[in-house]
Design a protein around this motif. Structure first.
Motif, PDB file in Angstrom:
ATOM      1  N   PHE A 194       0.818  -1.218   0.000  1.00  0.00           N
ATOM      2  CA  PHE A 194       0.000   0.000   0.000  1.00  0.00           C
ATOM      3  C   PHE A 194       0.851   1.267   0.000  1.00  0.00           C
ATOM      4  O   PHE A 194       0.373   2.345   0.351  1.00  0.00           O
ATOM      5  CB  PHE A 194      -0.933  -0.009   1.224  1.00  0.00           C
ATOM      6  CG  PHE A 194      -1.751  -1.264   1.345  1.00  0.00           C
ATOM      7  CD1 PHE A 194      -2.764  -1.547   0.444  1.00  0.00           C
ATOM      8  CD2 PHE A 194      -1.479  -2.183   2.345  1.00  0.00           C
ATOM      9  CE1 PHE A 194      -3.506  -2.711   0.543  1.00  0.00           C
ATOM     10  CE2 PHE A 194      -2.209  -3.357   2.460  1.00  0.00           C
ATOM     11  CZ  PHE A 194      -3.230  -3.618   1.555  1.00  0.00           C
ATOM     12  N   ILE A 203      -6.994   6.136   2.289  1.00  0.00           N
ATOM     13  CA  ILE A 203      -7.358   4.788   2.710  1.00  0.00           C
ATOM     14  C   ILE A 203      -7.750   4.012   1.456  1.00  0.00           C
ATOM     15  O   ILE A 203      -8.715   4.365   0.775  1.00  0.00           O
ATOM     16  CB  ILE A 203      -8.511   4.801   3.734  1.00  0.00           C
ATOM     17  CG1 ILE A 203      -8.139   5.663   4.938  1.00  0.00           C
ATOM     18  CG2 ILE A 203      -8.832   3.376   4.173  1.00  0.00           C
ATOM     19  CD1 ILE A 203      -6.877   5.220   5.670  1.00  0.00           C
ATOM     20  N   GLN A 204      -7.002   2.975   1.152  1.00  0.00           N
ATOM     21  CA  GLN A 204      -7.162   2.243  -0.109  1.00  0.00           C
ATOM     22  C   GLN A 204      -8.183   1.117   0.065  1.00  0.00           C
ATOM     23  O   GLN A 204      -7.855  -0.076  -0.035  1.00  0.00           O
ATOM     24  CB  GLN A 204      -5.805   1.710  -0.555  1.00  0.00           C
ATOM     25  CG  GLN A 204      -4.766   2.802  -0.731  1.00  0.00           C
ATOM     26  CD  GLN A 204      -3.359   2.269  -0.854  1.00  0.00           C
ATOM     27  OE1 GLN A 204      -3.107   1.279  -1.548  1.00  0.00           O
ATOM     28  NE2 GLN A 204      -2.405   2.922  -0.181  1.00  0.00           N
ATOM     29  N   ARG A 250      -8.550  -1.776  -2.373  1.00  0.00           N
ATOM     30  CA  ARG A 250      -7.435  -2.728  -2.438  1.00  0.00           C
ATOM     31  C   ARG A 250      -7.299  -3.525  -1.142  1.00  0.00           C
ATOM     32  O   ARG A 250      -6.308  -4.199  -0.936  1.00  0.00           O
ATOM     33  CB  ARG A 250      -6.124  -1.997  -2.733  1.00  0.00           C
ATOM     34  CG  ARG A 250      -6.133  -1.215  -4.044  1.00  0.00           C
ATOM     35  CD  ARG A 250      -4.787  -0.566  -4.326  1.00  0.00           C
ATOM     36  NE  ARG A 250      -3.765  -1.578  -4.476  1.00  0.00           N
ATOM     37  CZ  ARG A 250      -2.579  -1.526  -3.870  1.00  0.00           C
ATOM     38  NH1 ARG A 250      -2.286  -0.519  -3.056  1.00  0.00           N
ATOM     39  NH2 ARG A 250      -1.698  -2.477  -4.048  1.00  0.00           N
ATOM     40  N   HIS A 272      -7.099  -2.369   2.030  1.00  0.00           N
ATOM     41  CA  HIS A 272      -6.071  -1.724   2.846  1.00  0.00           C
ATOM     42  C   HIS A 272      -6.117  -2.246   4.286  1.00  0.00           C
ATOM     43  O   HIS A 272      -7.157  -2.247   4.935  1.00  0.00           O
ATOM     44  CB  HIS A 272      -6.310  -0.212   2.840  1.00  0.00           C
ATOM     45  CG  HIS A 272      -5.124   0.582   3.298  1.00  0.00           C
ATOM     46  ND1 HIS A 272      -5.080   1.959   3.220  1.00  0.00           N
ATOM     47  CD2 HIS A 272      -3.932   0.214   3.832  1.00  0.00           C
ATOM     48  CE1 HIS A 272      -3.934   2.396   3.678  1.00  0.00           C
ATOM     49  NE2 HIS A 272      -3.226   1.347   4.074  1.00  0.00           N
ATOM     50  N   LEU A 286      -8.255   3.842   9.477  1.00  0.00           N
ATOM     51  CA  LEU A 286      -7.820   2.496   9.096  1.00  0.00           C
ATOM     52  C   LEU A 286      -8.034   1.532  10.263  1.00  0.00           C
ATOM     53  O   LEU A 286      -7.386   1.669  11.310  1.00  0.00           O
ATOM     54  CB  LEU A 286      -6.344   2.500   8.688  1.00  0.00           C
ATOM     55  CG  LEU A 286      -5.793   1.149   8.204  1.00  0.00           C
ATOM     56  CD1 LEU A 286      -6.517   0.698   6.935  1.00  0.00           C
ATOM     57  CD2 LEU A 286      -4.284   1.241   7.945  1.00  0.00           C
TER      58      LEU A 286
END
Length: 234
Positions: free
Chosen positions: A141, A148-149, A152, A154, A215
């Motif tokens: 990442f 904040i991915q 994917r 995250h 996260l």
């Protein structure tokens, strides 16, 4: 090749050649254009070492984390606006390190630091580059922008250098910048190096706040790994 590159795909010679040529041209212009001369031995040594270092880093990442080349191609949508501002400041600050070093050591020769400062500089240079690369090998990442991915998956990375500090990539970048200034024989270039490190410190604090708030699991990780940059200090 698919969007997430395999290492064999990325090892295509044309891709590596373009990456090296682009980087070499960038450093070539920053160093020799302000210097006004090609007869600057320190710059040629620095360029050769930088080319070899980047090639080694590229091959390492292509083997261990090839998708990093896709995600780091550009600043992705969803990047925090405050981070876009910091990124806009970081590029000229980093470029100024090499421009000031060029004016100092290559053109005007304002002072001549002792030889040991150059050796120290290359020590910091290699350590910083290695740490920066190490962080990328274990962190899929590791994008250029803070976001904040979610798409994917995250999640918290807590292996490799992330076992000891929360932002090893920034430590590596800062060490590399200071080392570059010294390797090029310029104490004056430490001024823009310090400005770059200050921007990275600000970015670290803002990124840490974002990750703690958004996260899942990061707050627990931050309690286990207490220090952002330097164990025992910060």
């Amino acid at each position: 090749c698919t969007e997430v590159l395999s290492w064999r795909c990325f090892l295509d010679r044309n891709r590596i050649a373009r990456k090296l040529l682009t980087t070499a041209a960038f450093f070539f212009l920053l160093l020799f254009l302000p210097a006004g001369t090609f007869a600057w031995r320190q710059a040629w040594i620095f360029l050769a070492i930088t080319a070899a270092t980047i090639l080694t880093s590229t091959l390492t990442l292509a083997w261990l984390n090839p998708e990093i080349f896709v995600v780091r191609q550009r600043v992705q949508p969803g990047t925090k606006q405050w981070d876009r501002v910091l990124l806009a400041l970081l590029f000229p600050a980093m470029s100024a390190i090499f421009i000031v070093a060029s004016l100092h050591s290559g053109r005007f020769h304002w002072s001549t630091p002792p030889a040991w400062t150059s050796y120290l500089g290359y020590g910091l240079y290699f350590f910083g580059f290695a740490l920066f690369t190490f962080a990328q090998t274990v962190n899929r990442f590791f994008e250029p922008g803070v976001r904040i991915q979610t798409e994917r998956g995250h999640h918290v990375i807590d292996r490799g250098p992330y076992r000891f500090i929360r932002h090893p990539g920034y430590v590596g970048a800062c060490t590399f910048m200071i080392g570059s200034a010294l390797a090029l024989g310029s104490l004056w270039a430490l001024v823009p190096s310090a400005c770059t490190c200050l921007l990275l410190l600000i970015r670290t604090k803002r990124e840490d706040q974002t990750l703690r708030a958004e996260l899942p699991g990061y707050d627990d990780y931050a309690q286990r790994v207490r220090f952002r940059w330097l164990p025992g200090l910060w």
